[in-house]
Design a protein around this motif. Structure first.
Motif, PDB file in Angstrom:
ATOM      1  N   GLY A   1       0.812  -1.238   0.000  1.00  0.00           N
ATOM      2  CA  GLY A   1       0.000   0.000   0.000  1.00  0.00           C
ATOM      3  C   GLY A   1       0.826   1.260   0.000  1.00  0.00           C
ATOM      4  O   GLY A   1       0.750   2.077  -0.922  1.00  0.00           O
ATOM      5  N   PRO A   2       1.668   1.512   1.012  1.00  0.00           N
ATOM      6  CA  PRO A   2       2.461   2.758   1.001  1.00  0.00           C
ATOM      7  C   PRO A   2       3.376   2.841  -0.163  1.00  0.00           C
ATOM      8  O   PRO A   2       3.596   3.909  -0.735  1.00  0.00           O
ATOM      9  CB  PRO A   2       3.206   2.710   2.321  1.00  0.00           C
ATOM     10  CG  PRO A   2       2.386   1.802   3.188  1.00  0.00           C
ATOM     11  CD  PRO A   2       1.792   0.786   2.284  1.00  0.00           C
TER      12      PRO A   2
ATOM     13  N   SER B   1       4.687   5.451  -5.178  1.00  0.00           N
ATOM     14  CA  SER B   1       5.071   5.308  -6.577  1.00  0.00           C
ATOM     15  C   SER B   1       4.111   5.996  -7.513  1.00  0.00           C
ATOM     16  O   SER B   1       4.394   6.146  -8.689  1.00  0.00           O
ATOM     17  CB  SER B   1       5.163   3.812  -6.907  1.00  0.00           C
ATOM     18  OG  SER B   1       3.896   3.194  -6.737  1.00  0.00           O
ATOM     19  N   SER B   2       2.895   6.480  -7.020  1.00  0.00           N
ATOM     20  CA  SER B   2       1.910   7.172  -7.878  1.00  0.00           C
ATOM     21  C   SER B   2       1.615   8.559  -7.293  1.00  0.00           C
ATOM     22  O   SER B   2       0.705   8.728  -6.457  1.00  0.00           O
ATOM     23  CB  SER B   2       0.620   6.341  -7.976  1.00  0.00           C
ATOM     24  OG  SER B   2       0.881   5.082  -8.520  1.00  0.00           O
ATOM     25  N   PRO B   3       2.337   9.657  -7.684  1.00  0.00           N
ATOM     26  CA  PRO B   3       2.123  10.985  -7.090  1.00  0.00           C
ATOM     27  C   PRO B   3       0.808  11.624  -7.485  1.00  0.00           C
ATOM     28  O   PRO B   3       0.277  12.464  -6.794  1.00  0.00           O
ATOM     29  CB  PRO B   3       3.310  11.786  -7.616  1.00  0.00           C
ATOM     30  CG  PRO B   3       3.749  11.057  -8.832  1.00  0.00           C
ATOM     31  CD  PRO B   3       3.442   9.591  -8.624  1.00  0.00           C
TER      32      PRO B   3
ATOM     33  N   GLY C   1      -5.452  15.660  -2.367  1.00  0.00           N
ATOM     34  CA  GLY C   1      -5.351  17.025  -1.786  1.00  0.00           C
ATOM     35  C   GLY C   1      -6.364  17.976  -2.379  1.00  0.00           C
ATOM     36  O   GLY C   1      -6.940  18.831  -1.697  1.00  0.00           O
ATOM     37  N   LEU C   2      -6.620  17.854  -3.699  1.00  0.00           N
ATOM     38  CA  LEU C   2      -7.596  18.732  -4.343  1.00  0.00           C
ATOM     39  C   LEU C   2      -8.981  18.475  -3.805  1.00  0.00           C
ATOM     40  O   LEU C   2      -9.771  19.397  -3.559  1.00  0.00           O
ATOM     41  CB  LEU C   2      -7.545  18.524  -5.854  1.00  0.00           C
ATOM     42  CG  LEU C   2      -8.500  19.375  -6.698  1.00  0.00           C
ATOM     43  CD1 LEU C   2      -8.224  20.847  -6.485  1.00  0.00           C
ATOM     44  CD2 LEU C   2      -8.379  19.017  -8.193  1.00  0.00           C
ATOM     45  N   VAL C   3      -9.316  17.211  -3.597  1.00  0.00           N
ATOM     46  CA  VAL C   3     -10.629  16.888  -3.072  1.00  0.00           C
ATOM     47  C   VAL C   3     -10.796  17.460  -1.673  1.00  0.00           C
ATOM     48  O   VAL C   3     -11.831  18.018  -1.311  1.00  0.00           O
ATOM     49  CB  VAL C   3     -10.828  15.358  -3.079  1.00  0.00           C
ATOM     50  CG1 VAL C   3     -12.094  14.978  -2.316  1.00  0.00           C
ATOM     51  CG2 VAL C   3     -10.902  14.840  -4.510  1.00  0.00           C
ATOM     52  N   VAL C   4      -9.736  17.359  -0.851  1.00  0.00           N
ATOM     53  CA  VAL C   4      -9.814  17.891   0.519  1.00  0.00           C
ATOM     54  C   VAL C   4     -10.024  19.410   0.495  1.00  0.00           C
ATOM     55  O   VAL C   4     -10.810  19.977   1.245  1.00  0.00           O
ATOM     56  CB  VAL C   4      -8.548  17.496   1.303  1.00  0.00           C
ATOM     57  CG1 VAL C   4      -8.517  18.201   2.647  1.00  0.00           C
ATOM     58  CG2 VAL C   4      -8.495  15.986   1.497  1.00  0.00           C
TER      59      VAL C   4
END
Length: 232
Positions: A16-17, A22-24, A31-34
């Motif tokens: 998971g982490p 590996s996928s930025p 972050g945009l949704v938040v």
């Protein structure tokens, strides 16, 4: 070999982490949704706390309605008319200074001169003197002459008289009145004064004669009662 135990396998690490790292783009989307969620929450809270808008003054760009002024007395001075409010300009602060009527100075007035009317002369016409005299030379000879002053009374009453005559130099020998009582003779510095001994009758005349030596036949002065003699 079958009797040998297998060694325990090492635990596999969680993917998971590692997958998130590996996928930025996944992090960016989260972050945009938040941020959007927080924005909507803030807008909802601001709208819930804002009070209802009160009736405020009209916008500055709208003209205010004008109430017509009805004068109470027709004889009073009319009020100045207000200039119309242009669209887009506020009547309270239009940016233009109020027009001030130009003060006109009264014309200079000079001193008032009252017309002068020609007044008729109040002087009475000058009357001829009551007693007058006329000078003449009766006779001339070497070294002297005989002169005469004829005293004439033009008034309606008897008058006494006084004759005064002046000559440049010379000597007065005598003086007399023809056909009348004699008067008084005085002389001083070439001047001779004869005061009558009798009045001249109204409308009459009396001749005064005198004898002079070494003198000009033309006297410097001759008067009867202060009036100049004629004849010279």
């Amino acid at each position: 070999m079958s009797g040998m135990r297998r060694a325990p396998r090492a635990p596999r690490p969680s993917r998971g982490p590692a997958a998130i790292a590996s996928s930025p783009w996944i992090v960016a989307c989260a972050g945009l949704v938040v941020m959007l969620v927080l924005l909507f929450v803030a807008l909802g809270a601001y709208r819930g706390r804002s009070p209802a808008p009160d009736d405020g003054p009209p916008p500055a760009g709208l003209p205010l309605p004008q109430v017509p002024v009805v004068p109470s007395d027709t004889s009073s001075t009319p009020l100045p008319e207000r200039s119309p409010v242009l669209p887009g300009l506020s009547p309270r602060a239009s940016g233009l200074p109020p027009s001030t009527p130009a003060m006109s100075r009264p014309p200079a007035v000079g001193p008032t001169v009252a017309p002068t009317s020609a007044r008729p002369s109040t002087r009475a016409p000058q009357r001829p003197p009551a007693v007058s005299g006329r000078y003449r030379v009766v006779q001339s000879f070497d070294g002297g002459f005989i002169g005469e002053v004829l005293i004439v009374n033009a008034s309606g009453a008897d008058h006494g008289w006084t004759v005064r005559f002046d000559f440049a130099g010379g000597r007065l020998v005598t003086a007399w009145v023809e056909g009348a009582p004699q008067g008084t003779l005085r002389q001083s510095d070439g001047s001779f004064t004869y005061v009558s001994g009798v009045d001249v009758p109204a409308g009459g005349s009396v001749p005064l004669r005198f004898h002079l030596e070494r003198a000009s036949t033309t006297p410097r002065g001759c008067t009867v009662d202060g009036v100049r003699c004629g004849g010279f």
